[in-house]
Design a protein around this motif. Structure first.
Motif, PDB file in Angstrom:
ATOM      1  N   ASP A   1      12.247  -7.746  -0.896  1.00  0.00           N
ATOM      2  CA  ASP A   1      11.572  -7.170  -2.057  1.00  0.00           C
ATOM      3  C   ASP A   1      12.563  -6.435  -2.953  1.00  0.00           C
ATOM      4  O   ASP A   1      12.482  -6.507  -4.176  1.00  0.00           O
ATOM      5  CB  ASP A   1      10.477  -6.214  -1.592  1.00  0.00           C
TER       6      ASP A   1
ATOM      7  N   PRO B   1      -0.380  -6.058   5.478  1.00  0.00           N
ATOM      8  CA  PRO B   1       1.020  -6.403   5.214  1.00  0.00           C
ATOM      9  C   PRO B   1       1.938  -5.300   5.729  1.00  0.00           C
ATOM     10  O   PRO B   1       1.637  -4.109   5.569  1.00  0.00           O
ATOM     11  CB  PRO B   1       1.075  -6.510   3.684  1.00  0.00           C
TER      12      PRO B   1
ATOM     13  N   GLN C   1      16.793 -12.248   3.125  1.00  0.00           N
ATOM     14  CA  GLN C   1      16.541 -11.293   4.201  1.00  0.00           C
ATOM     15  C   GLN C   1      17.772 -11.193   5.094  1.00  0.00           C
ATOM     16  O   GLN C   1      18.593 -12.110   5.135  1.00  0.00           O
ATOM     17  CB  GLN C   1      15.325 -11.706   5.029  1.00  0.00           C
TER      18      GLN C   1
ATOM     19  N   HIS D   1       4.321   1.693   4.607  1.00  0.00           N
ATOM     20  CA  HIS D   1       3.869   0.709   5.584  1.00  0.00           C
ATOM     21  C   HIS D   1       2.361   0.894   5.798  1.00  0.00           C
ATOM     22  O   HIS D   1       1.939   1.903   6.367  1.00  0.00           O
ATOM     23  CB  HIS D   1       4.612   0.883   6.908  1.00  0.00           C
TER      24      HIS D   1
ATOM     25  N   ARG E   1      12.747  -6.861   7.104  1.00  0.00           N
ATOM     26  CA  ARG E   1      12.995  -8.119   6.381  1.00  0.00           C
ATOM     27  C   ARG E   1      12.329  -8.097   4.999  1.00  0.00           C
ATOM     28  O   ARG E   1      12.938  -8.459   3.992  1.00  0.00           O
ATOM     29  CB  ARG E   1      12.459  -9.292   7.184  1.00  0.00           C
ATOM     30  N   LEU E   2      11.073  -7.687   4.974  1.00  0.00           N
ATOM     31  CA  LEU E   2      10.334  -7.694   3.714  1.00  0.00           C
ATOM     32  C   LEU E   2      10.910  -6.702   2.704  1.00  0.00           C
ATOM     33  O   LEU E   2      10.956  -6.975   1.508  1.00  0.00           O
ATOM     34  CB  LEU E   2       8.863  -7.381   3.971  1.00  0.00           C
TER      35      LEU E   2
ATOM     36  N   THR F   1       9.838  -6.819  10.999  1.00  0.00           N
ATOM     37  CA  THR F   1       9.137  -7.484   9.901  1.00  0.00           C
ATOM     38  C   THR F   1       9.211  -6.654   8.627  1.00  0.00           C
ATOM     39  O   THR F   1       9.481  -7.189   7.535  1.00  0.00           O
ATOM     40  CB  THR F   1       7.671  -7.735  10.279  1.00  0.00           C
TER      41      THR F   1
ATOM     42  N   VAL G   1      13.620 -16.706  -0.258  1.00  0.00           N
ATOM     43  CA  VAL G   1      13.482 -15.348   0.270  1.00  0.00           C
ATOM     44  C   VAL G   1      14.815 -14.882   0.830  1.00  0.00           C
ATOM     45  O   VAL G   1      15.434 -15.561   1.657  1.00  0.00           O
ATOM     46  CB  VAL G   1      12.406 -15.298   1.382  1.00  0.00           C
TER      47      VAL G   1
END
Length: 367
Positions: free
Chosen positions: A150, A326, A198, A349, A145-146, A142, A196
């Motif tokens: 970003d 998040p 990714q 993180h 991917r973010l 996760t 998005v």
């Protein structure tokens, strides 16, 4: 020792590729993939069952270890960009099976005798096993991917029409007015969050293997100790728990190279603690009731989805932890000294403690 020529594939890896090809062709490989090895979860087994708790849904049930924490085709390397004859879709699952097989006897040795009985080879292999526990789960995927999405968004925020034209030209693409307008519209969707970007799942799976090899080196270099606890210790789907330790922030997950402590439950009453090389354990190698509860709290807070324990226990059901934060956060921009045109960003993180007033660091005597 025979020196392998540069670029030569190790025979063991070729054997894994061939085995993955056979299973794919024969349709014999299971499609349900474990996020945590069943052989590991059996250490909490009683009468063939373990307790599985979905931490955020507050739901708990009993399950056979073989059926716990599984997802369909989770490690499958499948993409239109990959040649299945060269890189079989089942290769990563096969590789994990090999790594997990090497870990079983080492966990027994660590639990019964401590790390001093391990050979350098066993320690290296188990370091790789631990590193894969960090990169194989949902937390790594996760966040990955973010971060990619970003970065793409940040890279193209504020790009001008002329900038779009230059980008198209640099990539050898048509740069008519219509092409520029279409590219601008697509970039606008990205920067506004409607589209998005990714990486493909296959790319993330492959990345997790590459990163694990690097992390294993840091884990190998730590100071390993086995602690005994009350027979209440739990584990989770992210079983390598990293603690930054004071004065680091409680709401921020530490890195493998910088964490003061890395922990891994070996069973219901044994905990492997890997201290930073600059640290030394203080006090007894036995954790009392309060310290065991503090460690369980940290394990629960590291969970992506599931926590596990003996079926006769109810720690994972009853111990509250904050909701997940998040997986990825960016701070900035910060000005760079000497160059006003460039900006510096900080990424990290967050932990579950970002959502509340955090408790003190566990086992205070370690710090």
């Amino acid at each position: 020792m025979t020196k392998r020529k540069k670029g030569q594939v190790p025979p063991g890896f070729l054997a894994l590729i061939e085995s993955a090809r056979r299973d794919e062709a024969g349709g014999s490989a299971p499609r349900k993939h474990h996020l945590v090895p069943a052989s590991y979860l059996r250490r909490w087994e009683e009468d063939g069952k373990i307790r599985v708790t979905h931490v955020d849904q507050k739901k708990s049930h009993l399950s056979a270890p073989e059926k716990a924490a599984r997802e369909t085709d989770y490690y499958r390397l499948e993409s239109p960009d990959l040649d299945e004859s060269a890189l079989p879709p089942l290769l990563f699952e096969k590789m994990l099976g090999e790594v997990e097989g090497m870990s079983v006897g080492v966990i027994d040795a660590l639990a019964e005798h401590g790390p001093d009985v391990l050979t350098p080879k066993q320690r290296a292999e188990f370091s790789l096993f631990l590193a894969f526990q960090i990169t194989r789960g949902h937390s790594f995927r996760t966040a990955n991917r973010l971060m990619v999405g970003d970065f793409f968004k940040m890279q193209y925020e504020g790009v001008t029409r002329e900038g779009v034209r230059q980008l198209l030209i640099e990539r050898g693409m048509p740069a008519t007015e219509t092409d520029i307008e279409a590219a601008q519209a697509a970039l606008r969707e990205v920067t506004e969050g409607d589209l998005v970007m990714q990486p493909q799942d296959a790319a993330i799976v492959a990345e997790s293997g590459s990163v694990a090899i690097q992390l294993g080196e840091h884990l190998f270099a730590r100071d390993w100790h086995t602690f005994e606890t009350l027979r209440l210790l739990v584990t989770c789907d992210e079983p390598v728990v990293l603690l930054g330790g004071p004065p680091r922030r409680r709401d921020e997950r530490a890195g493998v190279s910088t964490a003061a402590v890395a922990m891994f439950p070996l069973g219901p009453s044994k905990l492997l603690v890997m201290f930073h090389p600059r640290m030394r354990p203080r006090g007894s190698l036995r954790l009392d009731a309060v310290e065991t509860a503090e460690i369980n709290r940290e394990i629960m807070s590291a969970t992506s989805r599931w926590a596990f324990e003996q079926p006769s226990r109810h720690v994972t059901e009853r111990m509250p932890v904050p909701p997940p934060a998040p997986p990825f956060k960016r701070e900035g921009p910060f000005p760079m000294a000497g160059d006003g045109r460039k900006q510096l960003f900080r990424t990290f993180h967050p932990t579950r403690w970002a959502n509340t007033v955090p408790p003190p660091w566990p086992v205070s005597r370690w710090w």
